[in-house]
Design a protein around this motif. Structure first.
Motif, PDB file in Angstrom:
ATOM      1  N   GLU A 227      36.809  35.896  32.575  1.00  0.00           N
ATOM      2  CA  GLU A 227      36.098  34.624  32.704  1.00  0.00           C
ATOM      3  C   GLU A 227      35.846  34.286  34.177  1.00  0.00           C
ATOM      4  O   GLU A 227      34.769  33.826  34.545  1.00  0.00           O
ATOM      5  N   GLN A 228      36.831  34.529  35.024  1.00  0.00           N
ATOM      6  CA  GLN A 228      36.677  34.245  36.455  1.00  0.00           C
ATOM      7  C   GLN A 228      35.594  35.122  37.075  1.00  0.00           C
ATOM      8  O   GLN A 228      34.772  34.641  37.868  1.00  0.00           O
ATOM      9  N   VAL A 229      35.574  36.397  36.711  1.00  0.00           N
ATOM     10  CA  VAL A 229      34.547  37.301  37.232  1.00  0.00           C
ATOM     11  C   VAL A 229      33.176  36.848  36.740  1.00  0.00           C
ATOM     12  O   VAL A 229      32.211  36.787  37.514  1.00  0.00           O
TER      13      VAL A 229
ATOM     14  N   ARG B  13      30.381  44.056  45.616  1.00  0.00           N
ATOM     15  CA  ARG B  13      31.534  43.321  46.168  1.00  0.00           C
ATOM     16  C   ARG B  13      32.628  43.082  45.132  1.00  0.00           C
ATOM     17  O   ARG B  13      33.738  42.691  45.490  1.00  0.00           O
ATOM     18  N   TYR B  14      32.338  43.296  43.861  1.00  0.00           N
ATOM     19  CA  TYR B  14      33.299  43.011  42.781  1.00  0.00           C
ATOM     20  C   TYR B  14      34.005  44.296  42.353  1.00  0.00           C
ATOM     21  O   TYR B  14      33.382  45.172  41.756  1.00  0.00           O
ATOM     22  N   PRO B  15      35.303  44.404  42.596  1.00  0.00           N
ATOM     23  CA  PRO B  15      36.017  45.614  42.157  1.00  0.00           C
ATOM     24  C   PRO B  15      36.059  45.737  40.634  1.00  0.00           C
ATOM     25  O   PRO B  15      36.259  46.832  40.107  1.00  0.00           O
ATOM     26  N   GLU B  16      35.836  44.644  39.931  1.00  0.00           N
ATOM     27  CA  GLU B  16      35.873  44.667  38.470  1.00  0.00           C
ATOM     28  C   GLU B  16      34.615  45.295  37.856  1.00  0.00           C
ATOM     29  O   GLU B  16      34.601  45.643  36.680  1.00  0.00           O
TER      30      GLU B  16
ATOM     31  N   LEU C 283      45.721  51.107  34.699  1.00  0.00           N
ATOM     32  CA  LEU C 283      45.692  50.394  35.971  1.00  0.00           C
ATOM     33  C   LEU C 283      45.783  48.881  35.787  1.00  0.00           C
ATOM     34  O   LEU C 283      45.599  48.116  36.729  1.00  0.00           O
ATOM     35  N   GLY C 284      46.026  48.453  34.542  1.00  0.00           N
ATOM     36  CA  GLY C 284      46.165  47.028  34.269  1.00  0.00           C
ATOM     37  C   GLY C 284      44.866  46.340  33.893  1.00  0.00           C
ATOM     38  O   GLY C 284      44.823  45.122  33.761  1.00  0.00           O
ATOM     39  N   TRP C 285      43.787  47.088  33.704  1.00  0.00           N
ATOM     40  CA  TRP C 285      42.501  46.526  33.331  1.00  0.00           C
ATOM     41  C   TRP C 285      42.380  46.616  31.805  1.00  0.00           C
ATOM     42  O   TRP C 285      41.821  47.560  31.269  1.00  0.00           O
TER      43      TRP C 285
END
Length: 151
Positions: free
Chosen positions: A117-119, A88-91, A61-63
Motif C-alpha cells: 500500500e505504501q509503495v 528509484r523503487y527497489p520494490e 528475501l522477505g518479499w
C-alpha cells in the motif's frame, strides 16, 4: 542479430541453468566444449547474451506480497520519465509500457500488504501519474525463465 539453431539451443540451455559447464551444454547441443565457449563468447560480444544471473524466490528475501499496478499518466508523459521514476523503487521488479487504457504496468514485490500500500501510494503520488489501478497476486501459476520461443 538473429540466432542460428545452434546458438538458440545454447541460449535455451543457459537460460534454464547458466551454471552448466560448456561440456554439458556441448553434449546436449552436439558441440565440443571449446566450440560452445567460442559461441557463448561471441554471443556476449554481440550483445545477444547480456549477462548471467541468479533467480531468487522473493519470499526468501522477505518479499511476501506481489502485485501489479496499472499506471494512467498525464498526456505527454514520456516512457523514459516513467522508467526513471520507477527505477528509484527497489520494490519494482519490472515495468512496461502497454497497449490499452493504461500507460504502463508495474510488477511490485513488498514485504506485506501495508508495504504494498505504501509503495502504491508513493507511485500514485508521482507528478505525472493521474491514477492507478492495482491487483494482488494470490498464487503464481506459471513462471518461465527460458529465453526465446519454446523448443
Amino acid at each position: 542479430m538473429p540466432l542460428n539453431e545452434l546458438d538458440e539451443a545454447i541460449v535455451h540451455v543457459l537460460a534454464e541453468d547458466a551454471r552448466r559447464s560448456y561440456a554439458d551444454i556441448g553434449a546436449e547441443v552436439g558441440l565440443s566444449a571449446p566450440a560452445v565457449k567460442r559461441r557463448v563468447d561471441r554471443l556476449r560480444e554481440e550483445g545477444a547474451i547480456t549477462g548471467f544471473t541468479v533467480r531468487v524466490d522473493p519470499a526468501a528475501l522477505g518479499w511476501e506480497t506481489e502485485g501489479y499496478i496499472e499506471m494512467y499518466c498525464r498526456s505527454k508523459t514520456a516512457p523514459e520519465d516513467i522508467r526513471r521514476a520507477l527505477a528509484r523503487y527497489p520494490e519494482v521488479a519490472s515495468a512496461s509500457t502497454v497497449t490499452g487504457e493504461a500507460d504502463a504496468v508495474v510488477q511490485i514485490f513488498a514485504s506485506d500488504m501495508r508495504h504494498f500500500e505504501q509503495v502504491l501510494e508513493r507511485i500514485a503520488g508521482e507528478a505525472f501519474v493521474e491514477r492507478t489501478k492495482s491487483v494482488l497476486v494470490l498464487s503464481p501459476l506459471l513462471r518461465r525463465y527460458t529465453a526465446g520461443a519454446p523448443r
